[in-house]
Write an enzyme that holds these catalytic residues in place. Sequence first.
Site, PDB file in Angstrom:
ATOM      1  N   GLY A 208     -11.434  23.459  32.325  1.00  0.00           N
ATOM      2  CA  GLY A 208     -12.205  22.812  33.398  1.00  0.00           C
ATOM      3  C   GLY A 208     -13.623  23.329  33.418  1.00  0.00           C
ATOM      4  O   GLY A 208     -14.067  23.964  32.458  1.00  0.00           O
ATOM      5  N   ASN A 209     -14.348  23.039  34.476  1.00  0.00           N
ATOM      6  CA  ASN A 209     -15.703  23.588  34.606  1.00  0.00           C
ATOM      7  C   ASN A 209     -16.001  23.841  36.086  1.00  0.00           C
ATOM      8  O   ASN A 209     -15.189  23.509  36.955  1.00  0.00           O
ATOM      9  CB  ASN A 209     -16.739  22.654  33.963  1.00  0.00           C
ATOM     10  CG  ASN A 209     -16.746  21.290  34.598  1.00  0.00           C
ATOM     11  OD1 ASN A 209     -17.077  21.141  35.768  1.00  0.00           O
ATOM     12  ND2 ASN A 209     -16.365  20.257  33.837  1.00  0.00           N
ATOM     13  N   HIS A 210     -17.167  24.406  36.362  1.00  0.00           N
ATOM     14  CA  HIS A 210     -17.481  24.861  37.730  1.00  0.00           C
ATOM     15  C   HIS A 210     -18.097  23.791  38.617  1.00  0.00           C
ATOM     16  O   HIS A 210     -18.601  24.111  39.695  1.00  0.00           O
ATOM     17  CB  HIS A 210     -18.437  26.057  37.680  1.00  0.00           C
ATOM     18  CG  HIS A 210     -17.791  27.298  37.149  1.00  0.00           C
ATOM     19  ND1 HIS A 210     -16.751  27.901  37.789  1.00  0.00           N
ATOM     20  CD2 HIS A 210     -18.023  28.026  36.031  1.00  0.00           C
ATOM     21  CE1 HIS A 210     -16.373  28.959  37.103  1.00  0.00           C
ATOM     22  NE2 HIS A 210     -17.124  29.054  36.025  1.00  0.00           N
ATOM     23  N   ALA A 276     -18.833  15.798  36.141  1.00  0.00           N
ATOM     24  CA  ALA A 276     -19.000  16.659  34.964  1.00  0.00           C
ATOM     25  C   ALA A 276     -17.709  16.542  34.166  1.00  0.00           C
ATOM     26  O   ALA A 276     -16.780  17.358  34.319  1.00  0.00           O
ATOM     27  CB  ALA A 276     -19.245  18.088  35.411  1.00  0.00           C
TER      28      ALA A 276
END
Length: 400
Positions: A208-210, A276
């Site tokens: 995943g990402n932030h 994102a």
Amino acid sequence: MLRGKKILLGVCGSIAAYKSALLIRLLVKSGADVKVVMTSAAHDFISPLTLSTLSKNPTFSSFTNGENGEWNNHVDLGLWADLILIAPLSANTLAKLSNGICDNLLSVIYLSARCPVLLAPAMDLDMYKHPATVSNLEKVISFGNIILDAEHGELASGLIGQGRMAEPEHIIEFIESFITEKGPLRGKKVLVTAGPTFEAIDPVRFIGNHSSGKMGYALAEEAANLGASVVLVSGPSNQRIDHPMVKVEQVTSAWEMLEVCNTHYSKTDISIFAAAVADYRPEVMAEQKIKKSSETMVVELVKNPDIAAELGKIKTASQFNVGFALETENERQNATEKLKKKNFDMIVLNSLQDEGAGFSGDRNKVSIIDNNNIVMDFELKDKVEVAKDILQAILTRYEN
Ligand code: C5P
């Protein structure tokens, strides 16, 4: 619903002034920025301290600010407001407004303002139906003001009839629909993608990402505030939205996001791709939790679908697509190339160069580039304000 809307509440001398406190609470709860102006008679009914505390802003009553000798600039206050609401409106203030008498701060602001004015009268039943009041009401209606009719019921005098100030809940409902209906995106369908995507490695792990989702959620809310009917396709995010014009579709992975977007896209007028999306996903998702058996582990990744690019391929002449770019070098050039490659009409370039801006925080610093290569640079701002800038830029370019 009223997020970011600036509402100037005028409070006059009437027993119904006690309802102003609840009114402010509801306006603030709905996201509005509220400033209160009281007439001197209103002070006998409710304390400015109560109204300042609830509105989180100083309450204004006179042309100057006490001992400091500061001027409460009526022109600035009038121009600040997106909407003026006078509730309760007394018979006396109504008479002043209808005749252009300006002997107190509220009546001067009224004359200086350019925004819509809503008036919620409150008075005894005989005062309300007196020909002088009726004619004053007709006169302010002819100026373009909107009257929130007094309601029927028991009055402070003990008499029963029409004269009670409209209930705060009814006033809020009216303001919310008034602002939405007047919105420039009324009747338009807007699709927004937001948040990260999570790509499963096994049943408990993911890539995943932030991304917090804040930017996309703020865009969805602002589009709805401008009257659009919005579908927000969100990856996993802690953000919440409670707006009758926003339908949230929760997804986890890029594929799910694409599938949901596909079901809405043909009916969409404006699409904003703020998510994102993970560029890659594990080629296979292990069916069971992967054990830590060896020292190293290889996860083979394959490319995810590019949602914005896929939908860009089927974009019609009447559709308008907006993308985001987060670049670390050759920012403008890369963003412009992305705009062309994904068939965007506009691209929002996030700067990573500025402290406090970015992906997971509350603020952002953006430049907006359109397909005529016109660039607009903005200051570092709260994401709610950035969303407003982006929607305003869309409105100047979207022509349907
Ligand atoms: O190529 P890049 O990821 O920099 O492109 C960013 C833009 O494309 C954003 O608007 C993002 O939401 C969108 N995008 C997408 N699907 C992907 C990757 C990016 O919709 N798989």
